[in-house]
Design a protein around this motif. Structure first.
Motif, PDB file in Angstrom:
ATOM      1  N   ASP A  44      -8.926 -27.030  -2.359  1.00  0.00           N
ATOM      2  CA  ASP A  44      -9.623 -26.930  -1.083  1.00  0.00           C
ATOM      3  C   ASP A  44     -11.059 -27.454  -1.156  1.00  0.00           C
ATOM      4  OD1 ASP A  44     -10.347 -24.953  -2.806  1.00  0.00           O
ATOM      5  OD2 ASP A  44     -10.529 -23.389  -1.269  1.00  0.00           O
ATOM      6  N   GLU A  45     -11.488 -27.877  -2.368  1.00  0.00           N
ATOM      7  CA  GLU A  45     -12.843 -28.403  -2.531  1.00  0.00           C
ATOM      8  C   GLU A  45     -12.798 -29.730  -3.281  1.00  0.00           C
ATOM      9  OE1 GLU A  45     -15.234 -25.561  -4.502  1.00  0.00           O
ATOM     10  OE2 GLU A  45     -14.980 -23.986  -2.980  1.00  0.00           O
ATOM     11  N   PRO A  46     -12.350 -30.818  -2.630  1.00  0.00           N
ATOM     12  CA  PRO A  46     -12.312 -32.115  -3.316  1.00  0.00           C
ATOM     13  C   PRO A  46     -13.730 -32.607  -3.622  1.00  0.00           C
ATOM     14  CG  PRO A  46     -11.792 -32.386  -0.994  1.00  0.00           C
ATOM     15  CD  PRO A  46     -11.849 -30.900  -1.234  1.00  0.00           C
ATOM     16  N   ALA A  47     -13.901 -33.301  -4.739  1.00  0.00           N
ATOM     17  CA  ALA A  47     -15.210 -33.849  -5.130  1.00  0.00           C
ATOM     18  C   ALA A  47     -15.554 -35.095  -4.323  1.00  0.00           C
ATOM     19  CB  ALA A  47     -15.204 -34.170  -6.618  1.00  0.00           C
ATOM     20  N   TRP A  48     -14.529 -35.792  -3.831  1.00  0.00           N
ATOM     21  CA  TRP A  48     -14.784 -37.023  -3.049  1.00  0.00           C
ATOM     22  C   TRP A  48     -13.551 -37.317  -2.209  1.00  0.00           C
ATOM     23  CZ3 TRP A  48     -12.462 -41.845  -2.785  1.00  0.00           C
ATOM     24  CH2 TRP A  48     -13.218 -42.877  -2.181  1.00  0.00           C
ATOM     25  N   SER A  49     -13.763 -37.896  -1.042  1.00  0.00           N
ATOM     26  CA  SER A  49     -12.661 -38.314  -0.161  1.00  0.00           C
ATOM     27  C   SER A  49     -12.971 -39.723   0.341  1.00  0.00           C
ATOM     28  CB  SER A  49     -12.487 -37.364   1.022  1.00  0.00           C
ATOM     29  OG  SER A  49     -12.110 -36.081   0.595  1.00  0.00           O
ATOM     30  N   GLY A  50     -11.977 -40.534   0.425  1.00  0.00           N
ATOM     31  CA  GLY A  50     -12.197 -41.908   0.887  1.00  0.00           C
ATOM     32  C   GLY A  50     -10.885 -42.675   0.983  1.00  0.00           C
TER      33      GLY A  50
END
Length: 260
Positions: A44-50
């Motif tokens: 539930d806490e991704p380090a990065w999204s893209g």
């Protein structure tokens, strides 16, 4: 030609797959050889999204993570083979993978990669499989071409003075059948039209002979007048009296001509 193709492949970068949304996770060190588990990550806490792209350049594939707005490169993972150590699936989910990224200076790190939909993770997997399947086929084709180029060529041309004999059985059978169908007669010609069966062809002067016979027999049938002495006939067949008769008196007594 092969070198030109390889140079073209090395200079051209093709697009294999694009996914507009992926998530990157920090992963703890692997505690054992059992594999990675996505449940150990903070999903539930991704380090990065893209955005994610998979490109191909020659035999290599590249997993690129980019900013979805600016296109700036966040991380890149060069893939030399698949499956392999660069991309590894987790043991508890089909939507998460562990990839090894490189910074271009020889340093690398392992991060978690996740997809919001299973269809996106399926496309990611298939894109890599298809590329390296093509790489394998190209390698086998190159080996085959190399083996054919080094193998001696088979010379099937005719040498000087060399001949070939062809036996055709159908023609012999036809000749044998034709020989059997030929007539076995003695070479006699068929009778001319109008001739009676079993008759003998008359000589060219046959018509003259018939008229002579009719002329001579007319007085023989007339018993009321004296019969003159028989005259020699100019007919080619000679006299028609029997061999035992020496005068025309015998012919008068019988009333008919005797044929021998």
């Amino acid at each position: 030609m092969k070198l030109d193709k390889m140079a073209e492949d090395n200079s051209y970068e093709s697009m294999l797959c694009v996914k507009p949304e992926v998530h990157v996770y920090r992963i703890p060190p692997r505690a054992s050889n059992r594999g990675y588990r996505a449940a150990d990550w903070k999903l539930d806490e991704p380090a990065w999204s893209g955005r994610m792209k998979i490109t191909a350049k020659g035999k290599m594939a590249f997993i690129k993570l980019e900013d979805k707005n600016t296109g700036e490169l966040f991380a890149q993972a060069p893939v030399e083979q698949y499956p392999g150590c660069v991309v590894e699936a987790v043991t508890d989910s089909s939507r998460y993978f562990v990839i090894r990224i490189e910074d271009g200076s020889g340093r690398h790190a392992f991060i978690g990669l996740g997809f919001a939909d299973r269809g996106d993770s399926f496309d990611f997997n298939v894109a890599l499989q298809d590329h390296f399947k093509w790489v394998k086929q190209e390698g086998e084709l190159a080996k085959l071409e190399a083996s054919q180029s080094t193998a001696p060529k088979l010379d099937l041309s005719f040498k000087e003075g060399q001949t070939i004999k062809i036996s055709i059985g159908n023609i012999k059978k036809k000749d044998a059948g034709g020989a059997k169908s030929r007539p076995m007669g003695g070479g006699l010609l068929p009778p001319p039209p109008g001739a009676k069966a079993g008759g003998v062809l008359p000589p060219p002067g046959g018509q003259q002979m018939v008229s002579a016979v009719q002329t001579n027999t007319a007085p023989l049938l007339d018993f009321g007048s004296p019969v003159p002495a028989a005259q020699p006939s100019s007919d080619l067949w000679g006299e028609f009296t029997s061999a035992g008769s020496n005068s025309s008196k015998d012919a008068v007594k019988s009333g008919w001509v005797q044929f021998s």
